[in-house]
Motif scaffolding. Structure first.
Motif, mmCIF file in Angstrom:
data_model
loop_
_atom_site.group_PDB
_atom_site.id
_atom_site.type_symbol
_atom_site.label_atom_id
_atom_site.label_comp_id
_atom_site.label_asym_id
_atom_site.label_seq_id
_atom_site.Cartn_x
_atom_site.Cartn_y
_atom_site.Cartn_z
ATOM 1 N N ASP C 203 0.861 -1.188 0.000
ATOM 2 C CA ASP C 203 0.000 0.000 0.000
ATOM 3 C C ASP C 203 0.891 1.228 0.000
ATOM 4 O OD1 ASP C 203 -2.536 1.529 2.008
ATOM 5 O OD2 ASP C 203 -2.656 0.881 -0.084
ATOM 6 N N SER C 205 0.709 5.664 0.097
ATOM 7 C CA SER C 205 0.110 7.002 0.017
ATOM 8 C C SER C 205 1.281 7.949 -0.082
ATOM 9 C CB SER C 205 -0.704 7.307 1.293
ATOM 10 O OG SER C 205 -1.728 6.362 1.461
ATOM 11 N N GLU C 230 3.929 -8.007 6.709
ATOM 12 C CA GLU C 230 3.973 -6.613 6.255
ATOM 13 C C GLU C 230 4.041 -5.648 7.434
ATOM 14 O OE1 GLU C 230 0.779 -7.980 2.874
ATOM 15 O OE2 GLU C 230 0.250 -6.480 4.395
ATOM 16 N N ASN C 232 3.581 -1.356 8.408
ATOM 17 C CA ASN C 232 3.092 -0.064 7.956
ATOM 18 C C ASN C 232 3.972 1.055 8.512
ATOM 19 O OD1 ASN C 232 1.567 2.215 7.301
ATOM 20 N ND2 ASN C 232 0.082 1.894 8.948
#
Lengths: 265, 265, 265
Positions: C203, C205, C230, C232
């Protein structure tokens, strides 16, 4: 190499007092069990098998190990009594791989123990038994054990590790009222207690018992223990603790006797 | 990441003298085999593959390693000769997981070796080859090997470990009379001997041979050995020992030459 | 022992403020995640689960861990707030085997935490929360994160290990132009760079971001990480890095905030 790993050597050995063949795991376990207490020991061979009695340098703990001839792939010996550097023996037998056979032959001319692994022979100089500490004759008749317990080794192992975190000593005992085997250790701030009730014990002969032990010896005994499911303990009031269990598929038996500490104050 | 792990980097590298891709296990083994003797080394790249010749600081042992281009997932290079800090290279390639591919690209502008693992790039500064010890040209024609042996690596490994327990030196040789390959080490009290008869050897070209070697080098060579089933030894009388075996599924070959010790007295 | 491992103890505990049961792996992971930064910490219990906020002694990194009640086999508690010696707690829970359940009961009389594993009870003296460092209230609203990344933990792990080989610091950031998350470290001779493009990120951003961090904290956080696929990351320009990931099958969540170093010169 054929299974016994001995071949031509037998013809060369001269007067053979002793020639045995055993698998790696059995001999590695045997050495580790005695090495928990001492660096050198006596080995006695007779028609039934081998016997290793030893006492630690501080004369606090003793071990008596027997390994019956059925544990051996080959067992040919007259009665024999030798002294061995156990650390060195452990390094040697540690070189064998799982499943390998080791042969031990006593060369009566050189007075060395020839240890064969594969095509390798290590001739280990023996120690004069007169120079190796001899434990007093250990007979259980001397101790009035009041209780006996067979418990899962994992419970005892964890109790000893935990007690080691808070104290130098641990009390082991049997609580007749509560019908349980217990271990207790008290530290400056933390406490440890094990309480195994009768229905959680594999076997139980209750009788009032409690003694205080130095944890170092229990840790050493615990570390040397192979994957043994159960261990037998015999206790009394302020008398030694007996720790017993079988190994080598029942052909071997080890017994430790750990003297109690006289409780301060 | 695609299999080669290189993608956009190729466009950025400027004049590429060298770009190869190899799997983690192969490069980790390659580095370990040379690291047994030295901390820095030369790497030669040509159309056939890579070659790493090195000699230990005490000039007792030399290694010559070749890894053919078939061992690589990708192999594009002009002839190249670089100097490398082998300890640092070992730490870098050691970060790759089993099955991962590493790409090596020489950036001719920065004179750094760009090592890529996944999305990570480590730019390793190279050493000026002129400052890295160069072994003399190693040609076997110089040594009159009288015998050759191919033995299970486990037997040699155990012999070296056992000899290390009793002495700093070990004699390796061939007994023509007994038709066997042998190793012997004598300590103050204990002795070690290996005797592998012809029918236990994978291959045997007998000829009288015996030389004395420092065990430290044999231990280092033994420790670096991957799970190799067999090892080829060439011996003579008081001349170096050659130790050879393949790796990387045959695409790689390593040869060590260990000088003998002149026996005292 | 039945599954909850508590039996008779519940009746003995007096006023129970707290009684929870959890499996070994979950509690061992929980302790390790906080132990990465501190030796002692606060534990807060409420109806939702437990919360552990902590800040390292140098006030560079903070952790906030939550473990929801669904992670527990049994969870009965009033709101509670205790101080714990985390190193000691780690040694204790480390004694449990995979799959075993541990029960934690707060004895309000003795103010000790009774930890039960099998038939063993360890009574751990608690710390006065007033003496344990308290992190400031951590609210993300304070930090203007400009970008967010979810990346495979292996890539970040390797980048941190590699950066540690060349420098004490590493720059983490987002390159908006190249649409990638990056890490860079520069040493005296060698450089390390990680560049994970958008299509390789789980992911992304994007937003311009870059900050310099001390590698020691990232290594400690990396070492404590369980097999997490994973992780973040939230970043900004010269602001702390947030590292977040779930554990205990999603019932647990850990967040680290690592302050940036002010770049010299």
């Amino acid at each position: 190499m054929d299974e016994t790993g001995t071949r031509a050597r037998q013809a060369d050995a001269g007067d053979q007092l002793l020639h045995v063949v055993v698998d790696a795991e059995t001999i590695q376990t045997t050495v580790a069990l005695v090495d928990a207490l001492v660096d050198e020991c006596h080995l006695y061979f007779d028609e039934d098998g081998i016997r290793i009695p030893a006492m630690d340098p501080a004369t606090v703990a003793a071990v008596n190990l027997t390994l019956g001839r059925s544990a051996f792939e080959a067992y040919e010996t007259e009665d024999a009594h030798i002294g061995v550097d156990l650390s060195r023996l452990g390094d040697i037998v540690g070189m064998a791989d799982r499943g390998q056979l080791l042969s031990f032959t006593l060369d009566s001319e050189t007075r060395k123990l020839e240890i064969r692994i594969g095509e390798l022979t290590y001739a280990l100089a023996l120690l004069d038994p007169g120079t190796v500490r001899s434990p007093p004759e250990a007979t259980d008749v001397e101790f009035e054990f009041t209780g006996s317990v067979v418990t899962e080794s994992g419970e005892l192992s964890r109790a000893v590790k935990a007690a080691d975190m808070v104290s130098n000593h641990v009390t082991l005992g049997i609580d007749e009222e509560r019908d349980s085997f217990y271990a207790e250790a008290t530290g400056d701030t933390d406490d440890v207690s094990l309480a195994v009730p009768a229905d959680e014990l594999v076997d139980f002969s209750p009788g009032d018992a409690h003694s205080l032990f130095s944890i170092d010896y229990l840790r050493a005994i615990d570390r040397a223990m192979p994957k043994t499911p159960e261990v037998n303990l015999e206790l009394g009031i302020d008398i030694p603790l007996a720790v017993r269990y079988p190994f080598a598929d029942g052909a071997g038996s080890v017994e430790y006797l750990v003297s109690p500490r006289i409780a301060a104050n």
